[in-house]
Design an enzyme around this catalytic site. Structure first.
Site, PDB file in Angstrom:
ATOM      1  N   ALA A 209       0.838  -1.205   0.000  1.00 14.46           N
ATOM      2  CA  ALA A 209       0.000   0.000   0.000  1.00 14.46           C
ATOM      3  C   ALA A 209       0.866   1.245   0.000  1.00 14.46           C
ATOM      4  CB  ALA A 209      -0.941   0.008   1.199  1.00 14.46           C
ATOM      5  N   ASN A 210       0.234   2.396  -0.198  1.00 15.18           N
ATOM      6  CA  ASN A 210       0.875   3.697  -0.081  1.00 15.18           C
ATOM      7  C   ASN A 210       0.372   4.401   1.174  1.00 15.18           C
ATOM      8  OD1 ASN A 210       2.402   3.493  -2.386  1.00 15.18           O
ATOM      9  ND2 ASN A 210       0.950   4.569  -3.691  1.00 15.18           N
TER      10      ASN A 210
END
Length: 409
Positions: A209-210
């Site tokens: 994820a970011n």
């Protein structure tokens, strides 16, 4: 908001016509006066008696009705309404509208109207994805017709699933209210916003994820709604409430997000504020990967679809204004300018997300932002402000740009 408003509802011939009966009720609850036109195909699914009982008015079905056409009834019907809704808008009705056909009462009324028109498409996913339907939808959007939906989900046909479900009655009502909102600079526009991170699964427990909270994307969706737009917010996993008056499409992965974005088109403006993961695991492990004291398990990566570039390079149905975001840690303006050209978008909103940005709490997760607006004309540095203030300023610029584009055309 709909008190004293006059709505003409055109019911097309699809299984989703049953939802239009609830739509009549929802519009009446809000004080609208509703008249109904039904195609001959629609009458195979719902009856004029049911529609008339709910609307408390006569239902119109025939173009060559001796009584109604004594005073050119199809023209009167189209002009006495404040807004026309087509629900369900079938592929056939959309094709007639796009090509200016008027061989029955519904198509004649729609062709004769000078009022805003809102379509709620409903059809099999293959029909919605067909090149002819996409061309027709793009032409109608270019002509100023507004859309709500279609949504993705299970179809009436057994085993069929995808984009093609008619928007729910309350979604259509929200779109009507936005379309008729007084004074908003984006009244009648459809604004598509992406927000938050994407989660790319490695196994049933772990993901890539970011670092994105979704605060800026959600603030943009809320600001667009306040400006009178109909807003579709495609959001990755966030811990934020849905903005008022906004249709939210929750997604998990980049591929989910691209599918939801394409299903939400056509739109006047697309703002891609989501922090989409560039890569995903080449294959997702079916079970949780365990540490066994041996060698580390290999993690092969593959590239995710580029949502911004995909939409910006569309030859049909491209939004009039496509805006991307660039989160950089160095050479912020230079990298963002190159990204704008490479992706093919109109504007880029660039910000410094490094630890040296000086923003309390950081840009990703914090409540403030300091951005550069990158356009073909150059770069503008905006002062540090709350994410809500940044959103309001960007939406104001969007409204002004759309007005300029229309005055030029």
């Amino acid at each position: 908001m709909l008190a004293t408003k006059r709505i003409l509802l055109v019911i097309g011939g699809g299984i989703a016509a049953y939802k239009s009966l609830d739509l009549i009720r929802r519009l009446k609850e809000r004080g609208a006066a509703v008249r109904v036109v039904m195609t001959s195909a629609a009458q195979h699914f719902v009856t004029p008696l049911a529609a008339g009982a709910l609307s408390h008015d006569r239902v119109f079905t025939e173009l060559f009705d001796r009584e109604a056409e004594q005073d050119i009834g199809h023209i009167r019907l189209s002009r006495e309404a404040d807004l026309l809704i087509v629900a369900p808008a079938t592929a056939d009705l959309m094709a007639k509208m796009a090509h200016g056909l008027a061989d029955d009462l519904a198509s004649a009324v729609l062709l004769a109207s000078t009022r805003p028109i809102l379509l709620a498409p409903a059809m099999n996913p293959a029909m919605w994805a067909n090149a002819a339907t996409r061309r027709n939808a793009a032409q109608l959007a270019a002509d100023g017709v507004r859309f709500v939906g279609p949504n993705a989900g299970a179809m009436a046909e057994r085993g069929e699933d995808g984009a093609g479900r008619m928007a729910e009655p309350l979604e259509i009502v929200a779109a009507v209210e936005a379309l008729l909102a007084a004074g908003g600079p984006l009244t009648g526009r459809h604004v598509l916003v992406t927000s938050g991170p994407t989660h790319e699964p490695i196994d049933p427990v772990r993901y890539i994820a970011n670092r994105s909270s979704g605060k800026q994307g959600h603030a943009l969706a809320a600001a667009a709604a306040r400006a009178g737009a109909r807003v579709t917010l495609v959001s990755g996993p966030v811990n934020l409430p849905a903005p008022s008056g906004v249709t939210v499409r929750p997604v998990e992965s980049a591929r989910d997000m691209l599918a939801a974005v394409e299903a939400a088109l056509p739109a006047d403006v697309a703002i891609f504020a989501a922090a989409v993961a560039d890569w995903r695991a080449a294959s997702e492990a079916p079970e949780k990967m365990k540490k066994d004291g041996g060698a580390l398990p290999p993690l092969a990566l593959t590239e995710n679809p580029d949502i911004l570039a995909t939409i910006a390079h569309r030859t049909e149905g491209r939004p009039r204004l496509v805006i991307g975001f660039a989160a950089e840690t160095q050479n912020v303006v230079g990298y963002a300018q190159a990204k704008r050209v490479r992706k093919g978008c109109d504007w880029i909103v660039a910000n410094d997300v490094s630890a040296q940005s000086g923003i309390p709490g950081g840009v990703m997760g914090g409540d403030a932002n300091e951005v550069h607006l990158i356009t073909p004309e150059g770069s503008e540095a905006w002062p540090r402000a709350s994410k809500t203030e940044v959103a309001e300023r960007l939406i104001a610029r969007i409204a002004a740009a759309l007005g300029e584009k229309e005055s030029e055309s």
